[in-house]
Design a protein around this motif. Sequence first.
Motif, mmCIF file in Angstrom:
data_model
loop_
_atom_site.group_PDB
_atom_site.id
_atom_site.type_symbol
_atom_site.label_atom_id
_atom_site.label_comp_id
_atom_site.label_asym_id
_atom_site.label_seq_id
_atom_site.Cartn_x
_atom_site.Cartn_y
_atom_site.Cartn_z
ATOM 1 N N ARG A 9 16.829 54.086 37.429
ATOM 2 C CA ARG A 9 17.848 53.615 36.462
ATOM 3 C C ARG A 9 18.669 54.768 35.918
ATOM 4 N NH1 ARG A 9 16.017 49.063 32.259
ATOM 5 N NH2 ARG A 9 15.356 50.908 31.156
ATOM 6 N N GLN A 10 18.031 55.904 35.655
ATOM 7 C CA GLN A 10 18.763 57.066 35.156
ATOM 8 C C GLN A 10 19.741 57.605 36.197
ATOM 9 O OE1 GLN A 10 18.889 58.335 32.089
ATOM 10 N NE2 GLN A 10 17.448 56.806 31.354
ATOM 11 N N VAL A 11 19.319 57.655 37.445
ATOM 12 C CA VAL A 11 20.191 58.120 38.527
ATOM 13 C C VAL A 11 21.368 57.168 38.688
ATOM 14 C CG1 VAL A 11 20.339 58.449 41.039
ATOM 15 C CG2 VAL A 11 18.432 59.432 39.756
ATOM 16 N N LEU A 53 21.469 42.958 42.647
ATOM 17 C CA LEU A 53 22.039 43.500 43.873
ATOM 18 C C LEU A 53 23.504 43.085 43.998
ATOM 19 C CD1 LEU A 53 21.673 45.080 46.463
ATOM 20 C CD2 LEU A 53 20.734 43.019 47.520
ATOM 21 N N LEU A 54 23.828 41.877 43.596
ATOM 22 C CA LEU A 54 25.218 41.410 43.629
ATOM 23 C C LEU A 54 26.108 42.298 42.766
ATOM 24 C CD1 LEU A 54 27.435 39.395 44.377
ATOM 25 C CD2 LEU A 54 26.673 37.980 42.444
ATOM 26 N N VAL A 55 25.671 42.602 41.555
ATOM 27 C CA VAL A 55 26.462 43.462 40.661
ATOM 28 C C VAL A 55 26.591 44.860 41.247
ATOM 29 C CG1 VAL A 55 26.510 44.570 38.381
ATOM 30 C CG2 VAL A 55 25.987 42.127 38.584
ATOM 31 N N LEU A 56 25.521 45.393 41.812
ATOM 32 C CA LEU A 56 25.600 46.718 42.442
ATOM 33 C C LEU A 56 26.601 46.708 43.588
ATOM 34 C CD1 LEU A 56 21.880 47.880 42.495
ATOM 35 C CD2 LEU A 56 23.714 48.642 40.977
ATOM 36 N N THR A 61 31.770 48.382 45.632
ATOM 37 C CA THR A 61 33.057 48.073 46.273
ATOM 38 C C THR A 61 34.208 48.691 45.497
ATOM 39 O OG1 THR A 61 32.215 46.028 47.230
ATOM 40 C CG2 THR A 61 34.595 46.194 46.968
ATOM 41 N N VAL A 62 34.201 48.525 44.193
ATOM 42 C CA VAL A 62 35.276 49.088 43.361
ATOM 43 C C VAL A 62 35.255 50.611 43.412
ATOM 44 C CG1 VAL A 62 36.188 49.281 41.016
ATOM 45 C CG2 VAL A 62 35.332 47.074 41.840
ATOM 46 N N LEU A 63 34.066 51.195 43.419
ATOM 47 C CA LEU A 63 33.932 52.659 43.426
ATOM 48 C C LEU A 63 33.967 53.245 44.831
ATOM 49 C CD1 LEU A 63 31.164 52.883 40.691
ATOM 50 C CD2 LEU A 63 33.595 53.456 40.431
ATOM 51 N N ASN A 64 34.123 52.371 45.837
ATOM 52 C CA ASN A 64 34.204 52.793 47.239
ATOM 53 C C ASN A 64 32.938 53.531 47.687
ATOM 54 O OD1 ASN A 64 35.559 52.774 49.714
ATOM 55 N ND2 ASN A 64 36.423 54.807 49.357
ATOM 56 N N LYS A 65 31.796 52.984 47.299
ATOM 57 C CA LYS A 65 30.497 53.560 47.650
ATOM 58 C C LYS A 65 29.553 52.456 48.097
ATOM 59 C CE LYS A 65 31.052 57.911 46.622
ATOM 60 N NZ LYS A 65 30.848 58.973 47.572
ATOM 61 N N ASP A 66 28.657 52.778 49.026
ATOM 62 C CA ASP A 66 27.595 51.854 49.394
ATOM 63 C C ASP A 66 26.586 51.797 48.252
ATOM 64 O OD1 ASP A 66 28.562 51.274 51.953
ATOM 65 O OD2 ASP A 66 27.544 53.012 52.819
ATOM 66 N N VAL A 67 25.875 50.692 48.177
ATOM 67 C CA VAL A 67 24.862 50.537 47.133
ATOM 68 C C VAL A 67 23.849 51.673 47.199
ATOM 69 C CG1 VAL A 67 22.962 49.090 46.321
ATOM 70 C CG2 VAL A 67 25.131 48.053 46.953
ATOM 71 N N CYS A 68 23.432 52.055 48.394
ATOM 72 C CA CYS A 68 22.437 53.123 48.508
ATOM 73 C C CYS A 68 22.966 54.435 47.927
ATOM 74 C CB CYS A 68 21.962 53.296 49.941
ATOM 75 S SG CYS A 68 23.240 53.688 51.115
ATOM 76 N N ASP A 69 24.268 54.667 48.016
ATOM 77 C CA ASP A 69 24.854 55.882 47.440
ATOM 78 C C ASP A 69 24.758 55.894 45.918
ATOM 79 O OD1 ASP A 69 25.598 56.813 49.969
ATOM 80 O OD2 ASP A 69 27.571 55.838 49.853
#
Length: 76
Positions: A9-11, A53-56, A61-69
């Motif tokens: 959560r902190q990361v 997971l949906l919110v992530l 998508t908005v931040l142009n990053k994969d969820v794992c990133d």
Amino acid sequence: MGRDYEQVRQVLASNIKELRGKRGLSQEALALSADVDRTYVSQIERAVGNPSLLVLCKLGTVLNKDVCDLLVTPQA
């Protein structure tokens, strides 16, 4: 052993806040673009929210990053 829940959560909180700042987005702008409430973005950035997971996916998508990133500790 893997990271515990609080570490993840902190990361996540740190990564969302940093990526949002780098893109010059306010919490409200990010929330509107991701179709989530601004207070929820605030909770995530303070590591008190527990996003689905949906919110992530929406934030990624908005931040142009994969969820794992969003969950990976940045390299120093």
